[in-house]
Design a protein around this motif. Sequence first.
Motif, PDB file in Angstrom:
ATOM      1  N   GLU A   1     -10.859 -11.990  -0.325  1.00  0.00           N
ATOM      2  CA  GLU A   1      -9.506 -12.599  -0.536  1.00  0.00           C
ATOM      3  C   GLU A   1      -8.363 -12.392   0.262  1.00  0.00           C
ATOM      4  OE1 GLU A   1      -7.788 -16.350  -3.051  1.00  0.00           O
ATOM      5  OE2 GLU A   1      -9.351 -15.480  -2.935  1.00  0.00           O
ATOM      6  N   LEU A   2      -8.700 -10.859   0.156  1.00  0.00           N
ATOM      7  CA  LEU A   2      -7.306 -10.686   1.315  1.00  0.00           C
ATOM      8  C   LEU A   2      -8.427 -11.487   2.985  1.00  0.00           C
ATOM      9  CD1 LEU A   2      -6.381  -7.371   0.709  1.00  0.00           C
ATOM     10  CD2 LEU A   2      -5.488  -9.198   0.519  1.00  0.00           C
ATOM     11  N   ALA A   3      -9.028 -10.908   3.393  1.00  0.00           N
ATOM     12  CA  ALA A   3      -9.808 -11.524   4.656  1.00  0.00           C
ATOM     13  C   ALA A   3      -9.872 -13.308   4.347  1.00  0.00           C
ATOM     14  CB  ALA A   3     -11.431 -11.483   4.760  1.00  0.00           C
ATOM     15  N   ALA A   4      -9.440 -13.574   3.419  1.00  0.00           N
ATOM     16  CA  ALA A   4      -9.307 -15.565   3.547  1.00  0.00           C
ATOM     17  C   ALA A   4      -8.206 -16.208   3.943  1.00  0.00           C
ATOM     18  CB  ALA A   4     -10.378 -16.392   2.239  1.00  0.00           C
ATOM     19  N   ALA A   5      -7.401 -15.045   3.526  1.00  0.00           N
ATOM     20  CA  ALA A   5      -5.950 -14.976   3.706  1.00  0.00           C
ATOM     21  C   ALA A   5      -5.340 -14.749   5.238  1.00  0.00           C
ATOM     22  CB  ALA A   5      -4.941 -14.332   2.818  1.00  0.00           C
ATOM     23  N   GLY A   6      -6.089 -14.003   6.100  1.00  0.00           N
ATOM     24  CA  GLY A   6      -5.997 -13.406   7.253  1.00  0.00           C
ATOM     25  C   GLY A   6      -5.227 -12.578   7.175  1.00  0.00           C
ATOM     26  N   HIS A   7      -5.774 -11.724   5.913  1.00  0.00           N
ATOM     27  CA  HIS A   7      -5.131 -10.200   6.304  1.00  0.00           C
ATOM     28  C   HIS A   7      -6.430  -9.484   5.413  1.00  0.00           C
ATOM     29  CE1 HIS A   7      -1.343 -11.635   6.904  1.00  0.00           C
ATOM     30  NE2 HIS A   7      -1.298 -12.388   5.590  1.00  0.00           N
ATOM     31  N   PRO A   8      -7.618  -8.724   6.917  1.00  0.00           N
ATOM     32  CA  PRO A   8      -8.061  -8.416   6.294  1.00  0.00           C
ATOM     33  C   PRO A   8      -7.960  -6.945   5.952  1.00  0.00           C
ATOM     34  CG  PRO A   8      -8.220  -8.827   9.227  1.00  0.00           C
ATOM     35  CD  PRO A   8      -7.288  -9.375   8.137  1.00  0.00           C
ATOM     36  N   LEU A   9      -9.090  -6.453   5.105  1.00  0.00           N
ATOM     37  CA  LEU A   9      -8.822  -5.205   4.505  1.00  0.00           C
ATOM     38  C   LEU A   9      -8.859  -4.385   5.294  1.00  0.00           C
ATOM     39  CD1 LEU A   9      -7.637  -2.858   2.243  1.00  0.00           C
ATOM     40  CD2 LEU A   9     -10.647  -3.197   0.955  1.00  0.00           C
TER      41      LEU A   9
END
Length: 344
Positions: A211-219
């Motif tokens: 979910e974070l990656a899809a928002a452009g903020h990879p974990l």
Amino acid sequence: MSRMGRASVTIYDVADAAGVSISTVSNALNRPDRVREDTRRRVLQAAQSLGFTPKSEAVNQARKGVGRIGVIAPFVAYSSYMRRLAGLLEVLNKANLEVCTYDEESAASRTSLLLSRLPLGSRLDGLVVMGIPLDDEAAERLLAASLPTVLVDSEDARFSCVVSDNALSGRLVARHLLDAGHTRIGYLTEEHEVAAHPQQGVQRSQAFAAELAAAGHPLELQRVVSTAHSVDAARVAAGGLLADGSLTAVAAHDDTLAVGVLHAAAERGLRVPTDLAVTGCDDGDVAAAVGLTTIRQPFEESGRLAATTLLELMGAEHPTRRTTVLRQDLVVRGSTGAALPATV
């Protein structure tokens, strides 16, 4: 020559050991209603002590009426399984069944020692395994015993299962933090042995990261830390996450680890949620007490469903395996400072 000297145990050996005729042994295994209860138990005990293995159909018939259900779970390590047990007992007590509980040390163990030692056969009518991933050896042992078995919080295509939508819970927490403006997020997970597969934790963390990656903020990998399952261990591990002061939020695998994060934040003078937002998962009593934003899981309902599923398996001539997936809900409290829950 004594029959006990034979290479394989036969029905004659069981009859000798139990002090009954072979027809009584046959009835005890195939038509238990024709045999007195004390005689049937004596036959079953003799068969087990000798290692006699009749056809699975006979085992199933002999087992009927024992009235005993086994439940394996890491009860001491995780209070959530006590809540599941409460739901299960609610159903099984009404069915007048005896419940025997077996405490597994941890859901993160390499394999279940209890499952390898548990007395099957005539000792149990059914089994519920909570939170313990089955390796092939344990699964094959259960299948070979033809023991009706239900898994809770763990999935295996060979058994009926009651599971939570762990991927949904990961997405809900990630979306909630993103919607609150957080992009520098850490994740505190429970450590486990390399060969173990705690499915719920993996599904939750993978969905969170996706979910974070899809928002452009990879974990980022350095922002993911594992720890033993205790508040103090989590406090120490979270201290490492917070050391460089870059994070604005930390999501924890469950509420126990989240409390450790809260302690670590307090030690560093960080205000929650102004300086650091914190989330957990489970919504146990501690979550409400400390104002923790978390995922509410229907623990009691999962226990009730496991019990009713097991009763159906025990009563079915041709049991059908099925998997029941329970939805998760986000509960927003002060630890994230947001007023509205996220939706996915």
